[in-house]
Structure formats: C-alpha cells, structure tokens
Design an enzyme around this catalytic site. Structure first.
Site, PDB file in Angstrom:
ATOM      1  CB  CYS A  79      -3.362  13.327  -4.571  1.00  0.00           C
ATOM      2  SG  CYS A  79      -3.078  14.756  -3.482  1.00  0.00           S
ATOM      3  CG  HIS A 182       1.023  11.725  -3.319  1.00  0.00           C
ATOM      4  ND1 HIS A 182       0.911  12.128  -4.630  1.00  0.00           N
ATOM      5  CD2 HIS A 182       0.585  12.756  -2.566  1.00  0.00           C
ATOM      6  CE1 HIS A 182       0.436  13.356  -4.667  1.00  0.00           C
ATOM      7  NE2 HIS A 182       0.225  13.762  -3.437  1.00  0.00           N
ATOM      8  CD  GLU A 184       2.774   9.302  -6.389  1.00  0.00           C
ATOM      9  OE1 GLU A 184       2.646  10.542  -6.426  1.00  0.00           O
ATOM     10  OE2 GLU A 184       1.819   8.529  -6.127  1.00  0.00           O
TER      11      GLU A 184
END
Length: 208
Positions: A79, A182, A184
């Site tokens: 990011c 992202h 995750e």
C-alpha cells in the site's frame, strides 16, 4: 525471519498475522538492526507519503532499507509502502521517496469516487514472476488508496488493475517488490502472495 517495519503508519500487526496464517514468522520491529539482519523485509503503511518518509528517516530506517536492497535481500512494500519505493510523490506537495524504483506517485484525477476502495481484479503482465505463482488473471484483491504509482519503466509492472486508469497493482525491480493492495485483507489470493514472498526470502512455509 521476516521483519515488518514499524514506523508508526498503519496496522502493521495485521500483516504479521497474514504471514502467521501461512506458517511464517514475521516480526514487527522499529529497530534498524533487526531489519538489517532479517532474511526479508516488509514495508507496509497507511497514511501520508511525507509523514512516512519523515518517520523512516527519524528512526534511522533509510540506511537499513538501502543496505537490505544492496545486499540482495527481498523487500516488499505494501500500500503506502509500495508508493514509498518510488522516486517521489505529489501528495500534498512534492516529497522525495526511496527511489528504489524510478517513477512518480500521482493522485487520481477525475469525476469518480476517490479513494479507490474495494475489490478489483488483477491483470497479470509478468506471469513468470514468482510473486504471482498460483495467481490468475481475474483474481480479486482489496484496495484502499487515493494515489497510484506511475513508473518510468512499464516493465516493472507485474500486475495491474483498472480504476479509470491502469493502476500498477504489483511491481518488481530485482529484489524490490510492491503491492498497492492489501494482501493480508485479500483472502486466499493475498495469503498466497505473502507465501510466495516468504519463499523468496527462504523462509520455511507451512500450509495456509
């Protein structure tokens, strides 16, 4: 061990938890010595480009990051962390970045929703890159950003997506890599890419 740089920008522990889900140790640290000693380094982040560079400089992280890159160990920006890999950003003025990948970070311009927030599909431009092993055209990942990278060399783009312009979603130049989204927060596809990065670092990887 993979070091996740803590410089006060964003929820860094969610990245470490993402690695934990694939059986990889990732340690959140603000110690430049731990970064220099790591097998691989992750530079995450949410917030303003200028503040991020100030914090990295204040912590003595700039030299540590450059040493990691010079020694050929993998570095992954996520990011804001990906944007910091570039030469400069136009966010709230002009700010100099790490200049590990030549190019500029630009703000989206147009009559559409900013920030770009939500799930978008990937177009793989370099299917042979190990970071996208097991990732297919059309796989969805989760984005939240108002600025995007504009690299000098389009050959660094591993995958992109469409949000009124072509947005580099994954970039790579030698051992320096970045993901604008992202991983995750991107379900099994994102975890797969974290696992791929861990493989590049030589880390033992379990089953997700």
């Amino acid at each position: 061990m993979i070091a996740v740089i803590d410089y006060g920008m964003g929820n860094l522990h969610s990245v470490a938890k993402g690695f934990a889900k694939v059986g990889v140790e990732a340690r959140v640290t603000s110690d430049p010595r731990a970064v220099v000693e790591a097998d691989g380094v992750v530079l995450p982040g949410v917030g303003a480009f200028g503040d991020a560079m100030f914090n990295l400089r204040h912590l003595g992280m700039l030299d540590a990051i450059r040493r990691v890159v010079k020694e050929g160990r993998p570095l992954l920006g996520i990011c804001l962390g990906m944007q910091l890999l570039f030469s400069e950003s136009e966010e709230h003025g002009r700010h100099v970045g790490l200049h590990l990948i030549p190019g500029k970070v630009r703000r989206f311009q147009g009559d559409f929703k900013i920030p770009h927030m939500g799930w978008n599909d990937l177009t793989i431009r370099r299917p042979d890159h190990p970071l996208v092993d097991g990732v297919k055209n059309g796989d969805f990942v989760y984005f939240v950003h108002s600025y995007y990278a504009d690299p000098q060399d389009p050959g660094v783009v591993v995958a992109d997506t469409d949000y009124h312009v072509r947005v580099p979603a994954i970039v790579a130049k030698d051992h320096v890599m970045g993901m604008q989204f992202h991983p995750e927060k991107s379900s099994d596809i994102g975890l797969r890419m974290l696992r791929n990065f861990a493989d590049l670092c030589g880390e033992r990887v379990g089953q997700a």
